[in-house]
Motif scaffolding. Structure first.
Motif, mmCIF file in Angstrom:
data_model
loop_
_atom_site.group_PDB
_atom_site.id
_atom_site.type_symbol
_atom_site.label_atom_id
_atom_site.label_comp_id
_atom_site.label_asym_id
_atom_site.label_seq_id
_atom_site.Cartn_x
_atom_site.Cartn_y
_atom_site.Cartn_z
ATOM 1 N N LEU A 9 -5.633 6.367 24.510
ATOM 2 C CA LEU A 9 -5.133 5.489 23.463
ATOM 3 C C LEU A 9 -6.003 5.463 22.211
ATOM 4 O O LEU A 9 -5.493 5.239 21.117
ATOM 5 C CB LEU A 9 -4.910 4.089 24.023
ATOM 6 N N SER A 10 -7.303 5.727 22.338
ATOM 7 C CA SER A 10 -8.133 5.770 21.128
ATOM 8 C C SER A 10 -7.764 6.976 20.270
ATOM 9 O O SER A 10 -7.817 6.904 19.038
ATOM 10 C CB SER A 10 -9.624 5.771 21.474
ATOM 11 N N ASP A 11 -7.371 8.077 20.895
ATOM 12 C CA ASP A 11 -6.893 9.228 20.126
ATOM 13 C C ASP A 11 -5.611 8.874 19.372
ATOM 14 O O ASP A 11 -5.443 9.221 18.201
ATOM 15 C CB ASP A 11 -6.624 10.427 21.033
ATOM 16 N N VAL A 12 -4.711 8.170 20.045
ATOM 17 C CA VAL A 12 -3.464 7.762 19.397
ATOM 18 C C VAL A 12 -3.767 6.810 18.245
ATOM 19 O O VAL A 12 -3.200 6.944 17.157
ATOM 20 C CB VAL A 12 -2.479 7.132 20.406
ATOM 21 N N HIS A 13 -4.678 5.877 18.475
ATOM 22 C CA HIS A 13 -5.079 4.937 17.418
ATOM 23 C C HIS A 13 -5.492 5.717 16.165
ATOM 24 O O HIS A 13 -5.045 5.409 15.061
ATOM 25 C CB HIS A 13 -6.242 4.065 17.910
ATOM 26 N N THR A 14 -6.306 6.732 16.341
ATOM 27 C CA THR A 14 -6.771 7.538 15.202
ATOM 28 C C THR A 14 -5.619 8.314 14.569
ATOM 29 O O THR A 14 -5.491 8.350 13.340
ATOM 30 C CB THR A 14 -7.888 8.497 15.658
ATOM 31 N N MET A 15 -4.765 8.917 15.389
ATOM 32 C CA MET A 15 -3.651 9.702 14.842
ATOM 33 C C MET A 15 -2.670 8.835 14.063
ATOM 34 O O MET A 15 -2.021 9.325 13.135
ATOM 35 C CB MET A 15 -2.930 10.470 15.954
ATOM 36 N N LEU A 16 -2.552 7.573 14.430
ATOM 37 C CA LEU A 16 -1.653 6.685 13.694
ATOM 38 C C LEU A 16 -2.118 6.467 12.254
ATOM 39 O O LEU A 16 -1.343 6.029 11.414
ATOM 40 C CB LEU A 16 -1.515 5.335 14.411
ATOM 41 N N ARG A 17 -3.357 6.792 11.945
ATOM 42 C CA ARG A 17 -3.877 6.678 10.573
ATOM 43 C C ARG A 17 -3.417 7.844 9.699
ATOM 44 O O ARG A 17 -3.629 7.836 8.491
ATOM 45 C CB ARG A 17 -5.418 6.643 10.584
ATOM 46 N N LEU A 18 -2.836 8.847 10.307
ATOM 47 C CA LEU A 18 -2.389 10.043 9.580
ATOM 48 C C LEU A 18 -0.923 9.928 9.208
ATOM 49 O O LEU A 18 -0.181 9.217 9.873
ATOM 50 C CB LEU A 18 -2.615 11.273 10.460
ATOM 51 N N PRO A 19 -0.479 10.605 8.194
ATOM 52 C CA PRO A 19 -1.208 11.535 7.340
ATOM 53 C C PRO A 19 -2.076 10.799 6.321
ATOM 54 O O PRO A 19 -1.906 9.597 6.091
ATOM 55 C CB PRO A 19 -0.102 12.295 6.618
#
Length: 188
Positions: A9-19
């Protein structure tokens, strides 16, 4: 929950900041986020939810039993049907055929993995909104996780993220399931 957050979930948290086009990070990671969430559901269904039946039965059972379907706004899809759709239209195609959904493609089914747009699609979500997705209360306005529309299935990434987090919380409160999971995990 902490290990799950660290690994998935921490990876998803970061990806949600993209693009972030200002930093030349042009991908929104829609498919990657959905793939990670589907993998988390799959892993949880095999280790914490159940140990009998096939992987599809466990995956769909976990979603049907613990995903927060009652909190879906205006969803006309019953939980079992929504779980079936996520398995057959999202999980299997993303895992087995690059998201092309070869089986349903022949039937004219289109898959849309949608993200909430900010700043004319130049930016991902702001941190405060991601934190809202990580709280027990479903942020609004947000469409249902999965919708079957004429000729297409639409999955909203942010709703899926919120729902998976709530599903894990609900499952972890089920003392009987957790005892069974502990017994299973000690045996391996």
């Amino acid at each position: 929950m902490r290990a799950l957050e660290r690994h998935y979930l921490s990876d998803v948290h970061t990806m949600l900041r993209l693009p972030d086009l200002d930093r030349d990070l042009v991908a929104g990671c829609n498919f990657a986020i959905t793939q990670v969430l589907a993998a988390a559901v799959s892993g949880i269904s095999a280790t914490l939810y159940g140990h009998n039946g096939g992987s599809g039965i466990r995956f769909k059972g976990l979603l049907k039993d613990y995903y927060p379907w009652p909190q879906e706004p205006g969803s006309l899809m019953p939980p079992q049907e929504a779980a079936d759709v996520l398995y057959s239209v999202i999980r299997n195609p993303l895992t087995h055929d690059l998201g092309l959904d070869l089986k349903n493609k022949r039937q004219g089914q289109k898959i849309v993995i949608k993200r909430l747009a900010t700043d004319n699609k130049r930016k991902g979500l702001p941190e405060y909104f991601i934190e809202q997705l990580e709280s027990p209360n479903r942020p609004s306005p947000m469409s249902p996780t999965v919708r079957a529309l004429s000729g297409k299935t639409v999955v909203l990434v942010e709703a899926f993220y919120w729902g998976v987090r709530q599903m894990v919380e609900e499952l972890s409160r089920d003392a009987s399931r957790m005892r069974s999971a502990e017994t299973f995990l000690r045996s391996i």
